[in-house]
Design an enzyme around this catalytic site. Structure first.
Site, PDB file in Angstrom:
ATOM      1  N   HIS A 182      34.544   7.277  28.476  1.00  0.00           N
ATOM      2  CA  HIS A 182      35.463   8.317  29.003  1.00  0.00           C
ATOM      3  C   HIS A 182      36.098   7.913  30.265  1.00  0.00           C
ATOM      4  O   HIS A 182      37.489   8.031  30.205  1.00  0.00           O
ATOM      5  CB  HIS A 182      34.403   9.444  29.346  1.00  0.00           C
ATOM      6  CG  HIS A 182      35.034  10.373  30.259  1.00  0.00           C
ATOM      7  ND1 HIS A 182      35.421  11.742  29.597  1.00  0.00           N
ATOM      8  CD2 HIS A 182      35.393  10.778  31.458  1.00  0.00           C
ATOM      9  CE1 HIS A 182      35.891  12.643  30.555  1.00  0.00           C
ATOM     10  NE2 HIS A 182      36.109  11.809  31.564  1.00  0.00           N
ATOM     11  N   GLU A 183      35.604   6.976  31.046  1.00  0.00           N
ATOM     12  CA  GLU A 183      36.387   6.633  32.243  1.00  0.00           C
ATOM     13  C   GLU A 183      37.509   5.383  31.964  1.00  0.00           C
ATOM     14  O   GLU A 183      38.673   5.577  32.430  1.00  0.00           O
ATOM     15  CB  GLU A 183      35.321   5.994  33.069  1.00  0.00           C
ATOM     16  CG  GLU A 183      34.296   6.733  33.806  1.00  0.00           C
ATOM     17  CD  GLU A 183      34.981   7.920  34.529  1.00  0.00           C
ATOM     18  OE1 GLU A 183      35.803   7.807  35.062  1.00  0.00           O
ATOM     19  OE2 GLU A 183      34.260   9.072  34.319  1.00  0.00           O
ATOM     20  N   HIS A 186      40.577   7.276  30.720  1.00  0.00           N
ATOM     21  CA  HIS A 186      41.321   7.988  31.774  1.00  0.00           C
ATOM     22  C   HIS A 186      42.416   7.019  32.070  1.00  0.00           C
ATOM     23  O   HIS A 186      43.377   7.561  32.458  1.00  0.00           O
ATOM     24  CB  HIS A 186      40.631   8.142  32.912  1.00  0.00           C
ATOM     25  CG  HIS A 186      39.805   9.804  32.892  1.00  0.00           C
ATOM     26  ND1 HIS A 186      40.698  10.786  32.754  1.00  0.00           N
ATOM     27  CD2 HIS A 186      38.843  10.157  33.188  1.00  0.00           C
ATOM     28  CE1 HIS A 186      39.977  11.906  32.683  1.00  0.00           C
ATOM     29  NE2 HIS A 186      38.708  11.516  33.024  1.00  0.00           N
ATOM     30  N   TYR A 197      47.029  15.928  36.631  1.00  0.00           N
ATOM     31  CA  TYR A 197      45.483  16.217  36.549  1.00  0.00           C
ATOM     32  C   TYR A 197      45.315  17.879  37.296  1.00  0.00           C
ATOM     33  O   TYR A 197      44.688  17.637  38.382  1.00  0.00           O
ATOM     34  CB  TYR A 197      44.808  15.199  37.225  1.00  0.00           C
ATOM     35  CG  TYR A 197      43.272  15.224  37.051  1.00  0.00           C
ATOM     36  CD1 TYR A 197      42.975  15.003  35.647  1.00  0.00           C
ATOM     37  CD2 TYR A 197      42.231  15.273  37.932  1.00  0.00           C
ATOM     38  CE1 TYR A 197      41.543  14.791  35.453  1.00  0.00           C
ATOM     39  CE2 TYR A 197      40.797  15.448  37.662  1.00  0.00           C
ATOM     40  CZ  TYR A 197      40.583  14.984  36.367  1.00  0.00           C
ATOM     41  OH  TYR A 197      39.363  14.713  36.166  1.00  0.00           O
ATOM     42  N   GLU A 206      41.493  15.540  30.658  1.00  0.00           N
ATOM     43  CA  GLU A 206      39.864  15.362  30.550  1.00  0.00           C
ATOM     44  C   GLU A 206      39.495  15.585  29.111  1.00  0.00           C
ATOM     45  O   GLU A 206      38.804  14.613  28.490  1.00  0.00           O
ATOM     46  CB  GLU A 206      39.331  16.604  31.330  1.00  0.00           C
ATOM     47  CG  GLU A 206      38.934  16.465  32.886  1.00  0.00           C
ATOM     48  CD  GLU A 206      38.042  15.294  32.787  1.00  0.00           C
ATOM     49  OE1 GLU A 206      36.954  15.177  32.293  1.00  0.00           O
ATOM     50  OE2 GLU A 206      38.178  14.402  33.950  1.00  0.00           O
ATOM     51  N   ASP A 279      38.121  22.687  40.863  1.00  0.00           N
ATOM     52  CA  ASP A 279      37.971  21.595  39.925  1.00  0.00           C
ATOM     53  C   ASP A 279      39.586  21.536  39.145  1.00  0.00           C
ATOM     54  O   ASP A 279      39.656  21.651  38.106  1.00  0.00           O
ATOM     55  CB  ASP A 279      37.185  22.270  38.553  1.00  0.00           C
ATOM     56  CG  ASP A 279      37.080  21.180  37.615  1.00  0.00           C
ATOM     57  OD1 ASP A 279      37.037  19.856  37.832  1.00  0.00           O
ATOM     58  OD2 ASP A 279      36.902  21.593  36.319  1.00  0.00           O
ATOM     59  N   HIS A 284      37.667  20.351  34.231  1.00  0.00           N
ATOM     60  CA  HIS A 284      36.450  19.961  33.510  1.00  0.00           C
ATOM     61  C   HIS A 284      36.009  21.102  32.569  1.00  0.00           C
ATOM     62  O   HIS A 284      35.027  21.052  31.956  1.00  0.00           O
ATOM     63  CB  HIS A 284      35.291  19.292  34.198  1.00  0.00           C
ATOM     64  CG  HIS A 284      35.660  18.046  34.850  1.00  0.00           C
ATOM     65  ND1 HIS A 284      36.257  17.912  36.095  1.00  0.00           N
ATOM     66  CD2 HIS A 284      35.383  16.975  34.405  1.00  0.00           C
ATOM     67  CE1 HIS A 284      36.591  16.579  36.421  1.00  0.00           C
ATOM     68  NE2 HIS A 284      36.013  16.178  35.412  1.00  0.00           N
TER      69      HIS A 284
HETATM   70 ZN   LIG Z   1      36.887  12.704  33.435  1.00  0.00          ZN
END
Ligand SMILES: [Zn+2]
Length: 364
Positions: A182-183, A186, A197, A206, A279, A284
Site C-alpha cells: 500500500h505504501e 502511494h 489527496y 487511497e 481525514d 480513507h
Molecule cells: Zn494510504
C-alpha cells in the site's frame, strides 16, 4: 505554435496507513498508554504533513517534461532496496542495516520490510513492466523502528516508514505485505496520477493504494479471485482488538468493530457517502466505494485479479485523461474507456466495469 499546458498542482499528502480518525478514537477512549501513543502518532502525522508540503513544493518547480517517462532507455531494471534503522527515534537518516547486496540483517523487522518491499518491486516489474516507483529504477528505501511503539506506517514522498506498533492496538506493520505494498503504491500514484489527496480524488488515491496493495499479495500467492479475502492490514491488529483487518475491499465497513478503535466507517455504496472535513475529506472512508467497485469487476471476471481488472485500473491511473482532481464518476468513465480500448467495446470486461460502478451507485 503550441501553448504549454499549466503544470497541475502537485498533490500534498502524507499517506499514513492508520487514519487520524482511528487514532482520535483511541485518544478519546483508550487507556493512558494507548492515549499517549495515539496522541504521539497524531502529532507526528502533523509534522510529517508539513515536511511533505515542503518536499512537494520543491518538486513542483520541475516541469512535468523534466520527469522521466520512457524509462527502459534511461535505466536497466534493477531491484534496489535499502533499509535504515531509526533506532526508536524520529531520525530518517539512521544507519543502513540492509542493502540489496546483503548480507541479511540480524534485525527481523528489517528483513521483513526488505522482503515485502522486494515482493512489491517484483509485482510492478513482472506484471506491469514498471521499473520501480518512478519507472526509472529509484531505490526503494524503508525506515524501520521509527520512534518507540509508533502505531503507524507512512509514505513521506521518498521513504516507507514503519513504526513497531504499540503492541496493544497495532503490531508488526512491516510484517504485513498489504501495508508495505500500500505504501509503495502511494509512491506509484504520486508519479502516475497524481491524484490530489483531498475529497474524491484523495479517496481514489487511497483506493488505488489499497487495490494495488492487495493485488501484490494475491500475485505473490498466485491466488485466484475466488480465494482472495480482500483485506488490507490483516496482520497488524494486536491480539485483543476486535476485527479482522484495517480495511475490507470487498465488504467495506466490516473490517473492525472495537471498543477502543471504534467501528470501520467505510461505505461500499454512494448511498453511504460520507461528507466530512476530517481525514482530508474522508479519503480513507469513501475509498470503500471505488475499492468495492474494483472487487466487483474482479469477481465478475474471475481468474487472477491482477490480470484483466488490475490492468484496467492500473492503465486508468496512468491515463492522460485522468485529472489530478478526478471525481469517482470521471475515474469510472476512464476505466470504461480503458477497458474498451484494451478488450473491445462489446467485451465482457467492459460489461463488468459498467455493472461494478452501477453496483456501487456511481453513474457513468
Ligand atoms: Zn494510504
Amino acid at each position: 505554435m503550441t501553448t504549454t499546458p499549466a503544470v497541475p498542482p502537485a498533490p500534498v499528502a502524507v499517506c499514513s496507513f492508520i487514519p487520524d480518525y482511528v487514532l482520535r478514537n483511541v485518544a478519546e477512549r483508550g487507556g493512558d498508554d494507548d492515549r499517549r501513543a495515539a496522541l504521539q502518532a497524531l502529532a507526528t502525522s502533523g509534522t510529517m504533513r508539513s515536511l511533505r508540503v515542503q518536499a512537494e513544493a520543491r518538486r513542483s518547480v520541475l516541469p512535468r517534461s523534466a520527469m522521466p517517462e520512457i524509462t527502459t532507455a534511461l535505466a536497466p531494471p534493477t531491484k534496489e532496496r535499502l533499509i535504515r534503522d531509526a533506532e526508536n527515534t524520529a531520525n530518517l537518516r539512521g544507519p543502513i542495516i540492509r542493502t540489496e547486496a546483503g548480507p541479511a540483517s540480524a534485525d527481523e523487522t528489517a528483513e521483513a520490510a526488505f522482503e515485502r518491499l522486494g515482493a512489491t518491486w517484483d509485482f510492478y516489474f513482472q506484471v506491469f513492466a514498471r521499473n520501480s516507483i518512478d519507472k526509472a529504477g529509484m531505490p526503494i528505501e524503508g525506515v524501520v523502528h521509527y520512534r518507540r511503539g509508533y502505531d503507524n506506517a507512512l509514505w513521506n514522498g521518498t521513504q516507507m516508514i514503519f513504526g513497531d506498533g504499540s503492541g496493544r492496538l497495532f503490531t508488526g506493520l512491516a510484517h504485513s505485505l498489504t501495508v508495505c505494498a500500500h505504501e509503495v503504491s502511494h509512491g506509484v500514484v504520486q508519479y502516475d496520477g497524481p491524484l490530489v489527496y483531498q475529497g474524491q480524488s484523495g479517496a481514489l488515491n487511497e483506493s488505488m493504494a489499497d487495490v494495488l496493495g492487495v493485488l501484490v499479495e494475491q500475485w505473490s500467492l498466485d491466488q485466484p479471485v475466488g480465494q482472495a479475502d480482500w483485506l488490507v492490514g490483516r496482520e497488524i491488529l494486536a491480539p485483543g482488538v476486535t476485527g479482522k483487518a484495517l480495511r475490507s475491499l470487498a465488504e467495506p465497513g466490516t473490517a473492525y468493530d472495537d471498543d477502543v478503535l471504534g467501528r470501520d466507517p467505510q461505505p461500499g455504496h454512494m448511498d453511504g457517502y460520507v461528507e466530512t472535513d476530517e481525514d482530508n475529506g474522508g479519503v480513507h472512508i469513501n475509498s470503500g466505494i471505488p475499492n468495492r467497485a474494483f472487487t466487483l469487476v474482479a469477481q465478475r471476471l474471475g481468474g487472477r485479479a491482477w490480470e484483466d481488472a488490475g490492468r484496467i485500473w492500473y492503465a486508468s491511473l496512468g491515463h492522460e485523461r485522468l485529472l489530478p482532481t478526478a471525481t469517482f464518476r470521471q475515474f469510472a468513465r476512464i476505466t470504461r474507456y480503458v477497458a474498451s480500448t484494451l478488450f473491445g467495446a462489446g467485451s465482457r470486461q467492459v460489461s463488468a466495469v459498467e455493472e461494478a460502478w452501477d453496483g456501487v451507485g456511481v453513474q457513468l
